[in-house]
Design a protein around this motif. Structure first.
Motif, PDB file in Angstrom:
ATOM      1  N   PHE A   1       0.836  -1.202   0.000  1.00  0.00           N
ATOM      2  CA  PHE A   1       0.000   0.000   0.000  1.00  0.00           C
ATOM      3  C   PHE A   1       0.875   1.257   0.000  1.00  0.00           C
ATOM      4  O   PHE A   1       0.581   2.218  -0.719  1.00  0.00           O
ATOM      5  N   GLU A   2       1.948   1.238   0.781  1.00  0.00           N
ATOM      6  CA  GLU A   2       2.833   2.408   0.851  1.00  0.00           C
ATOM      7  C   GLU A   2       3.503   2.682  -0.509  1.00  0.00           C
ATOM      8  O   GLU A   2       3.614   3.844  -0.920  1.00  0.00           O
ATOM      9  N   ILE A   3       3.922   1.627  -1.176  1.00  0.00           N
ATOM     10  CA  ILE A   3       4.581   1.801  -2.477  1.00  0.00           C
ATOM     11  C   ILE A   3       3.584   2.350  -3.502  1.00  0.00           C
ATOM     12  O   ILE A   3       3.888   3.299  -4.245  1.00  0.00           O
ATOM     13  N   LYS A   4       2.383   1.769  -3.556  1.00  0.00           N
ATOM     14  CA  LYS A   4       1.367   2.235  -4.508  1.00  0.00           C
ATOM     15  C   LYS A   4       0.964   3.682  -4.221  1.00  0.00           C
ATOM     16  O   LYS A   4       0.805   4.488  -5.146  1.00  0.00           O
ATOM     17  N   ASP A   5       0.811   3.978  -2.929  1.00  0.00           N
ATOM     18  CA  ASP A   5       0.425   5.346  -2.557  1.00  0.00           C
ATOM     19  C   ASP A   5       1.508   6.344  -2.969  1.00  0.00           C
ATOM     20  O   ASP A   5       1.199   7.440  -3.460  1.00  0.00           O
ATOM     21  N   ALA A   6       2.763   5.970  -2.780  1.00  0.00           N
ATOM     22  CA  ALA A   6       3.863   6.854  -3.183  1.00  0.00           C
ATOM     23  C   ALA A   6       3.870   7.053  -4.695  1.00  0.00           C
ATOM     24  O   ALA A   6       4.163   8.142  -5.193  1.00  0.00           O
ATOM     25  N   LEU A   7       3.517   6.007  -5.439  1.00  0.00           N
ATOM     26  CA  LEU A   7       3.484   6.111  -6.898  1.00  0.00           C
ATOM     27  C   LEU A   7       2.371   7.038  -7.375  1.00  0.00           C
ATOM     28  O   LEU A   7       2.611   7.965  -8.165  1.00  0.00           O
ATOM     29  N   VAL A   8       1.155   6.799  -6.924  1.00  0.00           N
ATOM     30  CA  VAL A   8       0.027   7.601  -7.416  1.00  0.00           C
ATOM     31  C   VAL A   8       0.077   9.032  -6.892  1.00  0.00           C
ATOM     32  O   VAL A   8      -0.568   9.919  -7.461  1.00  0.00           O
ATOM     33  N   SER A   9       0.834   9.250  -5.816  1.00  0.00           N
ATOM     34  CA  SER A   9       0.970  10.605  -5.270  1.00  0.00           C
ATOM     35  C   SER A   9       2.137  11.364  -5.897  1.00  0.00           C
ATOM     36  O   SER A   9       2.325  12.549  -5.608  1.00  0.00           O
ATOM     37  N   SER A  10       2.915  10.691  -6.728  1.00  0.00           N
ATOM     38  CA  SER A  10       4.090  11.317  -7.317  1.00  0.00           C
ATOM     39  C   SER A  10       3.701  12.492  -8.220  1.00  0.00           C
ATOM     40  O   SER A  10       2.919  12.323  -9.168  1.00  0.00           O
ATOM     41  N   PRO A  11       4.207  13.690  -7.960  1.00  0.00           N
ATOM     42  CA  PRO A  11       3.887  14.851  -8.811  1.00  0.00           C
ATOM     43  C   PRO A  11       4.270  14.612 -10.270  1.00  0.00           C
ATOM     44  O   PRO A  11       3.537  15.000 -11.180  1.00  0.00           O
ATOM     45  N   ARG A  12       5.420  13.964 -10.506  1.00  0.00           N
ATOM     46  CA  ARG A  12       5.845  13.732 -11.888  1.00  0.00           C
ATOM     47  C   ARG A  12       4.899  12.799 -12.621  1.00  0.00           C
ATOM     48  O   ARG A  12       4.576  13.008 -13.793  1.00  0.00           O
ATOM     49  N   LEU A  13       4.434  11.736 -11.926  1.00  0.00           N
ATOM     50  CA  LEU A  13       3.507  10.815 -12.567  1.00  0.00           C
ATOM     51  C   LEU A  13       2.154  11.482 -12.806  1.00  0.00           C
ATOM     52  O   LEU A  13       1.523  11.259 -13.848  1.00  0.00           O
ATOM     53  N   ARG A  14       1.710  12.310 -11.862  1.00  0.00           N
ATOM     54  CA  ARG A  14       0.435  13.008 -12.032  1.00  0.00           C
ATOM     55  C   ARG A  14       0.505  13.978 -13.215  1.00  0.00           C
ATOM     56  O   ARG A  14      -0.465  14.129 -13.974  1.00  0.00           O
TER      57      ARG A  14
END
Length: 843
Positions: free
Chosen positions: A77-90
């Motif tokens: 959950f922590e890894i996925k949350d860090a991914l979807v919260s990434s400003p660059r990915l957004r």
């Protein structure tokens, strides 16, 4: 032998590799009874071992491993949350959503020219939702799932059982290297740094061995970059829960996938998680290291360069096997058979391998180094300031240098296994086989020379060489034959192609000796009195060494000191071994001229060129492949005389044609080594010919796909037109393709083999018995004299090839080989016209 931009660094190597270092078997005390011989003892041992994993006692409990925390419920959950919260990915998702809207509007005639802010925002949110749905699918299929320690323990016990059964003589690691690695791991944990493990890749067993070693020694398991071909039902689930994250073989221009992968790697680096990626990108099917692949390595280096990640520690490592279980399938793939897709059925069907004894595994670690310190050391290179942050060219140069630095470090610490010693000796003999006493003597010599060259041989605790040889022969029992009904036991290679996998594990230690020996062989094989079998060091020998080293630069890693210095150091070493003699020419007045000549020593001639031939045997198969690749280029000559348009053919078809031509040449005696037709080395040779300007590559549309096409560069077309292919009159490529050469019957067969009938003005050829040969045997090829840059290249490579059955009759070889190349072209055109594949070579 030559130096090149990729690997000219002076590496810090404080370890003395000339001593066989003591190793420890990490599976000691974990030997299982055989079920058939002792079923009760087997179940007792199995129960005791499994109980230790369940109860968490000792190393089996995997309590508090060194490294960043893993295996807790919230991890994924922590890894996925860090991914979807990434400003660059957004930002990437929003940009793709806007692009999606623009593409949809361009297809609609009634699309509104201007939307209101609220309408546009709704449209963007809707498009973003679609992109996020795609992104979440990629994320879920990609990332490792390290939430449960119980699944890990179950797999750890299974792997423990499998490896102990398969490699019955243990998994060995050097204590000194492990202590240094443990110290580095503790430093990395304290400073929240990732360890980047970069091993060689010989087998699918690598995944199991590395994870098992880290579990056994109490280190945090790495996140393993695995090909998505392994993400199959059941197996993919298990692997993901033990640290594997799956990556595509080809990333292409998929912006979303590329950004998710980059962000995922950077999140792991910022959290200090260990990562494992195979430097070569795929398993080496030929035994030696392959060219580095830069996907994961590029992401890691750029993350540190940009400052988004503070640092990480690079740990090159080598894995050596007595026996690699996939070598049989490797041979099939190298001969052109399609690669079998991995499946659960395939894995289960191979479980019978547990009944064999495959020897042992040796694991070694190179000296770890900081990525940040490495970048700093490379910023000033040969007095020229590099700017990898701003310059793409400098960044690529640094990345390439890093890749070859890692390969060089792996080679330095790789352990030569007894099976590699025995396999090398058996494939470097001129005879059919070797007696047991002679085999022991030669293995003992090779072991000693490897240690003198700075290499490392597996440590067997003082066991005698004859014991080691007998053990290796037993492990290689399906590849090595033996006759016990003679005056002494005689051993001989049964599966030479498969055995070459083990020989190629030794070649990196003697590459400069092999290059120099093959360069000198061009003179030695001409024969004549001893006093004329010598060559000037400068410029002749140096020019030959330069040609071979440049030709094979994508195959091997050379020393950092440049061609001349490496050559002189090798000459000095061969003089000390009493293989070569260097003499200085005298002037008429008796004074020294300064011109040095090199020749075989008296002792080397007395023992029948034993050592000199050994070095040549190591390199000859590779020279054969590059000669074959050059000969195959004659099949790319346009059929029309003075054609202005090149003849384009699909790369895959051309590669299959080269293999099929090579197989024909082997059975006719014009190739000495069947392993010379292996697909991987031919691909490297064709790439080298492209770099030399011989071949041209381009992308062309074929349906919905872009396919790679290849042609012969105009500058390399022969000056004299070649005769028509046998049974073909002068025609266009399309006509040749359409005609198919459909002659039938005895006359048609002879025409296909020997070409057109003789002109009436020329007398018929005479057979050995004095009678006239069949009329069909006369053709224009008989008087054809090849010329031009391409043939000169073929002859230059041919100078260093092994003398064989037909080698001395150069004119006959030329006409026969080139005629076969023209026949191969006809076959290739048929394939291009029908869409069928060229028949793959088979043993």
């Amino acid at each position: 032998m030559g130096s090149d931009e990729r690997n000219e660094d002076d590496f810090d190597d404080t370890e003395d590799l000339t001593v066989v270092r003591e190793s420890t078997d990490v599976t000691t005390g974990a030997k299982f009874n055989r079920f058939r011989s002792d079923p009760l003892g087997f179940f007792i041992r199995l129960t005791a071992e499994s109980s230790a994993f369940v109860s968490g006692d000792g190393w089996q409990g995997y309590n508090n491993p060194i490294g960043a925390p893993i295996f807790y419920p919230e991890y994924s959950f922590e890894i996925k949350d860090a991914l979807v919260s990434s400003p660059r990915l957004r930002e990437t998702v929003r940009a793709l959503a806007l692009k999606k809207i623009a593409a949809a509007d361009s297809e609609k005639k009634d699309a509104p020219r201007v939307r209101s802010p609220a309408s546009m925002e709704r449209k963007v949110k809707e498009a973003e939702g679609e992109v996020w749905k795609q992104a979440n699918g990629m994320i879920n299929g990609m990332i490792a799932n390290l939430d449960s320690i119980s699944e890990l323990k179950a797999l750890a016990f299974t792997i423990h059982y499998i490896l102990v059964r398969m490699y019955h003589q243990g998994i060995h690691i050097r204590e000194r290297e492990f202590l240094e690695l443990k110290k580095t791991a503790e430093y990395a944990e304290k400073n929240k740094l990732s360890l980047i493990f970069l091993p060689c890749h010989k087998s699918h067993v690598d995944y199991l061995v590395i994870s098992y070693i880290f579990y056994r020694l109490g280190l945090a398991l790495p996140h393993i970059a695995a090909g998505d071909n392994l993400n199959m039902p059941v197996v993919g689930h298990v692997l993901k829960h033990c640290g594997a994250f799956f990556i595509r073989r080809v990333w292409g221009d998929d912006v979303l996938y590329n950004n998710i992968m980059k962000e995922y790697i950077e999140i792991l680096l910022r959290r200090g998680h260990n990562i494992e990626a195979f430097t070569e990108g795929t398993r080496s099917r030929i035994g030696k290291l392959l060219q580095p692949k830069f996907g994961i390595m590029k992401i890691i280096m750029e993350a540190v360069l940009s400052g988004r990640v503070n640092d990480c520690i690079i740990v090159p490592m080598s894995i050596g096997y007595d026996k690699v279980i996939e070598t049989g399938s490797y041979v099939s793939e190298l001969l052109g058979a399609p690669k079998e897709k991995e499946s659960l059925y395939q894995l289960l069907s191979n479980m019978n391998i547990l009944g064999f004894k495959w020897g042992r595994i040796d694991i070694s670690f190179s000296k770890p180094f900081s990525m940040r310190e490495y970048i700093a050391s490379q910023t000033l290179r040969r007095g020229v300031v590099l700017n990898p942050k701003e310059s793409l060219e400098d960044r690529n140069l640094m990345l390439q240098t890093l890749g070859f630095r890692v390969l060089s470090d792996i080679n330095k610490v790789s352990v030569i296994m007894p099976t590699a010693l025995v396999g090398t000796i058996l494939l470097t003999l001129r005879g059919r086989g070797v007696g047991r006493n002679e085999l022991i003597r030669k293995v003992n010599w090779l072991r000693r020379v490897i240690m003198l060259r700075g290499g490392s041989v597996a440590d067997f605790g003082g066991q005698s060489t004859d014991w080691i040889v007998d053990r290796a022969v037993q492990v290689l029992r399906d590849l090595v034959g033996q006759r016990l009904d003679l005056l002494e036991p005689v051993f001989y290679p049964v599966k030479r192609f498969e055995l070459s996998f083990y020989r190629n594990q030794v070649i990196h230690l003697f590459i400069t000796e092999a290059i120099l020996s093959c360069a000198l062989y061009a003179t030695v094989k001409q024969g004549g009195p001893v006093h004329v079998q010598k060559v000037r060091i400068a410029p002749d020998l140096e020019a030959d060494c330069a040609f071979i080293s440049r030709l094979l630069k994508t195959e091997f890693i050379y020393g950092p000191n440049g061609l001349s210095q490496n050559m002189m150091a090798t000459l000095e070493a061969l003089q000390k071994m009493d293989v070569l003699t260097v003499e200085e020419e005298l002037k008429e007045d008796g004074s020294l001229s300064g011109q040095q000549w090199v020749s075989l020593s008296v002792e080397e001639r007395r023992i029948g060129r034993e050592t000199f031939d050994f070095f040549c045997f190591l390199l000859w198969p590779f020279l054969e492949t590059y000669w074959l690749a050059a000969i195959s280029c004659f099949s790319l000559i346009p059929s029309k005389r003075n054609a202005t348009e090149p003849f384009w053919v699909e790369e895959r078809t051309f590669l299959n044609t080269a293999q099929f031509l090579g197989k024909s040449l082997y059975y006719e005696g014009d190739l000495s080594y069947f392993e010379a037709v292996n697909k991987e080395t031919i691909k490297n040779a064709l790439q080298r010919l492209k770099d030399m300007g011989v071949l041209k590559y381009t992308k062309m549309k074929s349906g919905k796909e872009n396919v790679t096409m290849v042609s012969l560069s105009p500058d390399w077309l022969p000056a004299n037109a070649m005769p028509d292919p046998p049974n073909c009159t002068e025609s266009s490529d399309s006509k040749t393709s359409a005609s198919g050469g459909g002659a039938s019957g005895k006359s048609g067969l002879l025409s296909t083999l020997f070409g057109t009938s003789r002109p009436s003005s020329v007398k018929p050829l005479t057979s050995l018995d004095g009678t006239n040969a069949p009329e069909e045997s006369y053709d224009a090829w008989h008087y054809f004299m090849p010329d031009g840059r391409l043939w000169e290249l073929c002859e230059q490579i041919g100078r260093y090839r092994r003398e064989g059955k037909n080698r001395r009759d150069t004119a006959t070889v030329a006409t026969r080989v080139l005629r076969l190349a023209s026949v191969a072209k006809v076959d290739m055109i048929k394939v291009a016209g029908t869409g069928k594949k060229v028949r793959p070579a088979k043993l």
